[in-house]
Design a protein around this motif. Structure first.
Motif, PDB file in Angstrom:
ATOM      1  N   HIS A 249       7.301   2.979   3.144  1.00 35.73           N
ATOM      2  CA  HIS A 249       7.065   3.545   1.811  1.00 35.73           C
ATOM      3  C   HIS A 249       5.928   4.537   1.725  1.00 35.73           C
ATOM      4  O   HIS A 249       5.843   5.283   0.747  1.00 35.73           O
ATOM      5  N   CYS A 250       5.038   4.600   2.713  1.00 34.73           N
ATOM      6  CA  CYS A 250       3.963   5.600   2.620  1.00 34.73           C
ATOM      7  C   CYS A 250       3.401   5.887   3.999  1.00 34.73           C
ATOM      8  O   CYS A 250       3.531   5.088   4.932  1.00 34.73           O
ATOM      9  N   VAL A 251       2.751   7.043   4.116  1.00 34.89           N
ATOM     10  CA  VAL A 251       2.015   7.408   5.326  1.00 34.89           C
ATOM     11  C   VAL A 251       0.785   8.200   4.904  1.00 34.89           C
ATOM     12  O   VAL A 251       0.861   9.063   4.030  1.00 34.89           O
ATOM     13  N   GLN A 252      -0.354   7.862   5.512  1.00 31.28           N
ATOM     14  CA  GLN A 252      -1.608   8.564   5.256  1.00 31.28           C
ATOM     15  C   GLN A 252      -2.269   8.851   6.603  1.00 31.28           C
ATOM     16  O   GLN A 252      -2.375   7.955   7.453  1.00 31.28           O
ATOM     17  N   VAL A 253      -2.706  10.098   6.799  1.00 28.41           N
ATOM     18  CA  VAL A 253      -3.379  10.496   8.034  1.00 28.41           C
ATOM     19  C   VAL A 253      -4.857  10.711   7.715  1.00 28.41           C
ATOM     20  O   VAL A 253      -5.206  11.578   6.906  1.00 28.41           O
ATOM     21  N   ALA A 254      -5.709   9.921   8.329  1.00 24.58           N
ATOM     22  CA  ALA A 254      -7.149  10.017   8.096  1.00 24.58           C
ATOM     23  C   ALA A 254      -7.749  11.165   8.906  1.00 24.58           C
ATOM     24  O   ALA A 254      -7.158  11.649   9.872  1.00 24.58           O
ATOM     25  N   ARG A 255      -8.949  11.568   8.522  1.00 25.29           N
ATOM     26  CA  ARG A 255      -9.618  12.683   9.198  1.00 25.29           C
ATOM     27  C   ARG A 255      -9.967  12.350  10.643  1.00 25.29           C
ATOM     28  O   ARG A 255     -10.117  13.247  11.476  1.00 25.29           O
ATOM     29  N   ASP A 256     -10.108  11.055  10.961  1.00 20.23           N
ATOM     30  CA  ASP A 256     -10.401  10.665  12.342  1.00 20.23           C
ATOM     31  C   ASP A 256      -9.145  10.537  13.195  1.00 20.23           C
ATOM     32  O   ASP A 256      -9.215  10.134  14.357  1.00 20.23           O
TER      33      ASP A 256
ATOM     34  N   VAL B  53       2.554  -3.690  -0.412  1.00 16.90           N
ATOM     35  CA  VAL B  53       1.948  -2.453   0.100  1.00 16.90           C
ATOM     36  C   VAL B  53       2.853  -1.276  -0.256  1.00 16.90           C
ATOM     37  O   VAL B  53       3.656  -0.805   0.551  1.00 16.90           O
ATOM     38  N   TRP B  54       2.713  -0.780  -1.483  1.00 22.75           N
ATOM     39  CA  TRP B  54       3.558   0.308  -1.960  1.00 22.75           C
ATOM     40  C   TRP B  54       2.971   1.672  -1.626  1.00 22.75           C
ATOM     41  O   TRP B  54       3.691   2.611  -1.331  1.00 22.75           O
TER      42      TRP B  54
ATOM     43  N   LEU C 212      -7.348   2.647  -0.904  1.00 19.52           N
ATOM     44  CA  LEU C 212      -6.867   2.115  -2.163  1.00 19.52           C
ATOM     45  C   LEU C 212      -5.385   1.809  -2.008  1.00 19.52           C
ATOM     46  O   LEU C 212      -4.626   2.601  -1.453  1.00 19.52           O
ATOM     47  N   ASN C 213      -4.970   0.651  -2.496  1.00 17.71           N
ATOM     48  CA  ASN C 213      -3.622   0.129  -2.284  1.00 17.71           C
ATOM     49  C   ASN C 213      -2.957  -0.148  -3.632  1.00 17.71           C
ATOM     50  O   ASN C 213      -3.429  -0.980  -4.399  1.00 17.71           O
ATOM     51  N   ALA C 214      -1.874   0.567  -3.928  1.00 22.48           N
ATOM     52  CA  ALA C 214      -1.073   0.281  -5.115  1.00 22.48           C
ATOM     53  C   ALA C 214      -0.032  -0.781  -4.762  1.00 22.48           C
ATOM     54  O   ALA C 214       0.686  -0.651  -3.767  1.00 22.48           O
ATOM     55  N   ASP C 215       0.055  -1.801  -5.592  1.00 19.51           N
ATOM     56  CA  ASP C 215       0.956  -2.938  -5.370  1.00 19.51           C
ATOM     57  C   ASP C 215       1.820  -3.105  -6.611  1.00 19.51           C
ATOM     58  O   ASP C 215       1.369  -3.607  -7.647  1.00 19.51           O
ATOM     59  N   GLY C 216       3.091  -2.683  -6.527  1.00 20.69           N
ATOM     60  CA  GLY C 216       3.976  -2.727  -7.679  1.00 20.69           C
ATOM     61  C   GLY C 216       4.633  -4.068  -7.912  1.00 20.69           C
ATOM     62  O   GLY C 216       5.336  -4.235  -8.920  1.00 20.69           O
ATOM     63  N   GLU C 217       4.455  -5.031  -7.022  1.00 21.51           N
ATOM     64  CA  GLU C 217       4.972  -6.380  -7.263  1.00 21.51           C
ATOM     65  C   GLU C 217       3.937  -7.219  -8.004  1.00 21.51           C
ATOM     66  O   GLU C 217       4.249  -7.867  -9.005  1.00 21.51           O
ATOM     67  N   ASN C 218       2.702  -7.189  -7.534  1.00 20.49           N
ATOM     68  CA  ASN C 218       1.619  -7.892  -8.221  1.00 20.49           C
ATOM     69  C   ASN C 218       0.974  -7.039  -9.309  1.00 20.49           C
ATOM     70  O   ASN C 218       0.168  -7.528 -10.099  1.00 20.49           O
ATOM     71  N   ASN C 219       1.314  -5.755  -9.324  1.00 13.49           N
ATOM     72  CA  ASN C 219       0.865  -4.816 -10.343  1.00 13.49           C
ATOM     73  C   ASN C 219      -0.657  -4.767 -10.461  1.00 13.49           C
ATOM     74  O   ASN C 219      -1.243  -5.035 -11.509  1.00 13.49           O
TER      75      ASN C 219
ATOM     76  N   GLN D 135      -3.193  -1.650 -17.490  1.00 17.13           N
ATOM     77  CA  GLN D 135      -2.256  -2.594 -16.887  1.00 17.13           C
ATOM     78  C   GLN D 135      -1.114  -1.808 -16.258  1.00 17.13           C
ATOM     79  O   GLN D 135      -1.000  -0.592 -16.441  1.00 17.13           O
ATOM     80  N   PHE D 136      -0.263  -2.511 -15.493  1.00 17.02           N
ATOM     81  CA  PHE D 136       0.802  -1.817 -14.772  1.00 17.02           C
ATOM     82  C   PHE D 136       2.116  -2.574 -14.879  1.00 17.02           C
ATOM     83  O   PHE D 136       2.150  -3.806 -14.971  1.00 17.02           O
ATOM     84  N   HIS D 137       3.190  -1.806 -14.808  1.00 20.90           N
ATOM     85  CA  HIS D 137       4.518  -2.364 -14.542  1.00 20.90           C
ATOM     86  C   HIS D 137       5.150  -1.499 -13.454  1.00 20.90           C
ATOM     87  O   HIS D 137       5.474  -0.337 -13.690  1.00 20.90           O
ATOM     88  N   TRP D 138       5.273  -2.038 -12.282  1.00 23.90           N
ATOM     89  CA  TRP D 138       5.783  -1.337 -11.099  1.00 23.90           C
ATOM     90  C   TRP D 138       4.921  -0.105 -10.798  1.00 23.90           C
ATOM     91  O   TRP D 138       5.419   1.017 -10.751  1.00 23.90           O
ATOM     92  N   VAL D 139       3.637  -0.338 -10.579  1.00 26.50           N
ATOM     93  CA  VAL D 139       2.782   0.776 -10.149  1.00 26.50           C
ATOM     94  C   VAL D 139       3.254   1.213  -8.769  1.00 26.50           C
ATOM     95  O   VAL D 139       3.307   0.431  -7.834  1.00 26.50           O
ATOM     96  N   HIS D 140       3.594   2.486  -8.656  1.00 25.70           N
ATOM     97  CA  HIS D 140       4.381   2.969  -7.528  1.00 25.70           C
ATOM     98  C   HIS D 140       3.577   3.855  -6.590  1.00 25.70           C
ATOM     99  O   HIS D 140       3.771   3.840  -5.378  1.00 25.70           O
ATOM    100  N   ASN D 141       2.670   4.652  -7.142  1.00 29.23           N
ATOM    101  CA  ASN D 141       1.901   5.611  -6.347  1.00 29.23           C
ATOM    102  C   ASN D 141       0.498   5.719  -6.895  1.00 29.23           C
ATOM    103  O   ASN D 141       0.229   5.370  -8.042  1.00 29.23           O
ATOM    104  N   LEU D 142      -0.405   6.243  -6.057  1.00 30.69           N
ATOM    105  CA  LEU D 142      -1.753   6.556  -6.520  1.00 30.69           C
ATOM    106  C   LEU D 142      -2.306   7.710  -5.713  1.00 30.69           C
ATOM    107  O   LEU D 142      -1.862   8.014  -4.601  1.00 30.69           O
TER     108      LEU D 142
END
Length: 370
Positions: free
Chosen positions: A235-242, A280-281, A295-302, A327-334
């Motif tokens: 569901h996601c990919v992030q490339v850090a500066r290191d 881990v959305w 930072l981790n968006a979690d759409g199941e636990n909101n 509050q959130f309902h299915w927080v999907h991205n950040l």
């Protein structure tokens, strides 16, 4: 109106002295964004990104609006409001809509179901889609001029096919290598890498850096032996500066970490008791010099968590299931801007974007120094 939310606490042993002295705290800005013009209404908001000028880009799904929500657009109209907004919406820090575009056009396949947006270091806009026929990534200029398509729409194939994607969820261009890393996805089970200028295929890998497969995995169960392949969706990919690459194996509640060549480095788990749609959305790198946090968006636990980038330890969280501001309902991205403000988007029936103001005096890296 600004409504306080739970602070994200920081442990002294895992963070810098500055961070330990000033734990991450956020406050929701309930007046952001401002109402859209033209009687427009936002559908499911399926991606958010921040550009070099700290403008906030949202990709949303106009086709998810119900008839009563888009009543003014029907023929004949059934109500005074509203009409579907364009898929790509750009807001300034004050919440004003400053640009909008998107939808089908000449030379490319617009996604059946919009999913994910990324603004690269050159200002290009990347879009993905997870519709049943979606197998493509689109590249546009900031004004919506089509530049390139990678992959194509059509029947889904398999995780070894390099001519198309498999309902990709998200992507990120690595500024150092000018390579596009794609979380692929809802149909496939891999990370796949392309040249960001030409779209040429470079390499791919599955969980633990192994060749990806389409092995059918059982439903996630807490306490299971971690599977040797990703579950859908990747569901996601992030490339850090290191140079470390962080991948969301959403339903398995895990983050796997790689080098850019696909070499497996480590993994960590988040909220391992979570079933359903997983914990881990989405991930975003905190903009201090060392990118010390995720930072981790979690759409199941909101909720949105602060994690140690080193080991995934949960430092704190804010939000809960609900529909009030903060509050959130299915927080999907950040996404995070250069000041540490956090922007979130929600799908399913929530259909909104929110802004959380960072309340602290940490020294953050200038965004231009990528």
């Amino acid at each position: 109106m600004r409504v306080p939310v739970l602070a994200a606490a920081c442990l002294l042993t895992a963070c810098s002295a500055a961070l330990a002295a000033e734990p991450l705290k956020f406050e929701v800005d309930a007046a952001w964004p401002k109402p859209l013009p033209n009687d427009w209404l936002m559908g499911q908001a399926a991606g958010v990104a921040v550009d070099a000028d700290d403008n906030i880009w949202v990709v949303q799904r106009p086709r998810t609006l119900t008839d009563d929500e888009k009543g003014a657009s029907l023929n004949p109209p059934r109500s005074k409001c509203c009409k579907p907004a364009p898929p790509v919406l750009v807001f300034n820090q004050a919440g004003d809509l400053i640009k909008s575009w998107g939808g089908p056009g000449e030379g490319y396949n617009w996604p059946q179901n919009e999913h994910g947006i990324h603004i690269d270091q050159k200002g290009f806009v990347w879009l993905a889609g997870n519709g049943e026929q979606d197998g493509q990534i689109l590249k546009f200029t900031p004004d919506g001029k089509f530049v390139m398509q990678i992959g194509k729409q059509g029947p889904q194939t398999n995780s070894l096919d390099t001519s198309r994607l498999g309902r990709p969820a998200g992507m990120m261009v690595d500024p150092a290598s000018n390579e596009l890393f794609v979380a692929d996805g809802y149909g496939n089970t891999r990370i796949i890498v392309f040249d960001a200028d030409t779209g040429a295929y470079k390499r791919m890998w599955g969980a633990y850096g192994k060749p990806p497969t389409d092995e059918k995995l059982p439903a996630y169960s807490p306490g299971e032996t971690p599977p040797t392949q990703f579950r859908n969706p990747v569901h996601c990919v992030q490339v850090a500066r290191d140079g470390l690459v962080y991948v969301c194996d959403r339903v398995s509640n895990r983050v796997q970490v790689f080098r850019k060549d696909g070499t497996f480095v480590k993994e960590f788990f988040v909220e391992k008791g979570t079933r359903g749609n997983g914990a881990v959305w989405e991930l975003a790198l905190w903009p201090d010099e060392k990118e010390s946090l995720l930072l981790n968006a979690d759409g199941e636990n909101n909720e949105v968590r602060t994690l140690s980038r080193d080991n995934g330890e949960v430092m704190g969280a804010f939000g809960r299931n609900g529909r009030n501001a903060g509050q959130f309902h299915w927080v999907h991205n950040l996404a995070v801007d250069s000041k540490g403000n956090v922007f979130t988007t929600e799908v399913d029936t929530s259909k909104r974007a929110q802004k959380f103001l960072f309340k602290g005096d940490m020294v953050l890296r200038k965004r231009s120094a990528q």
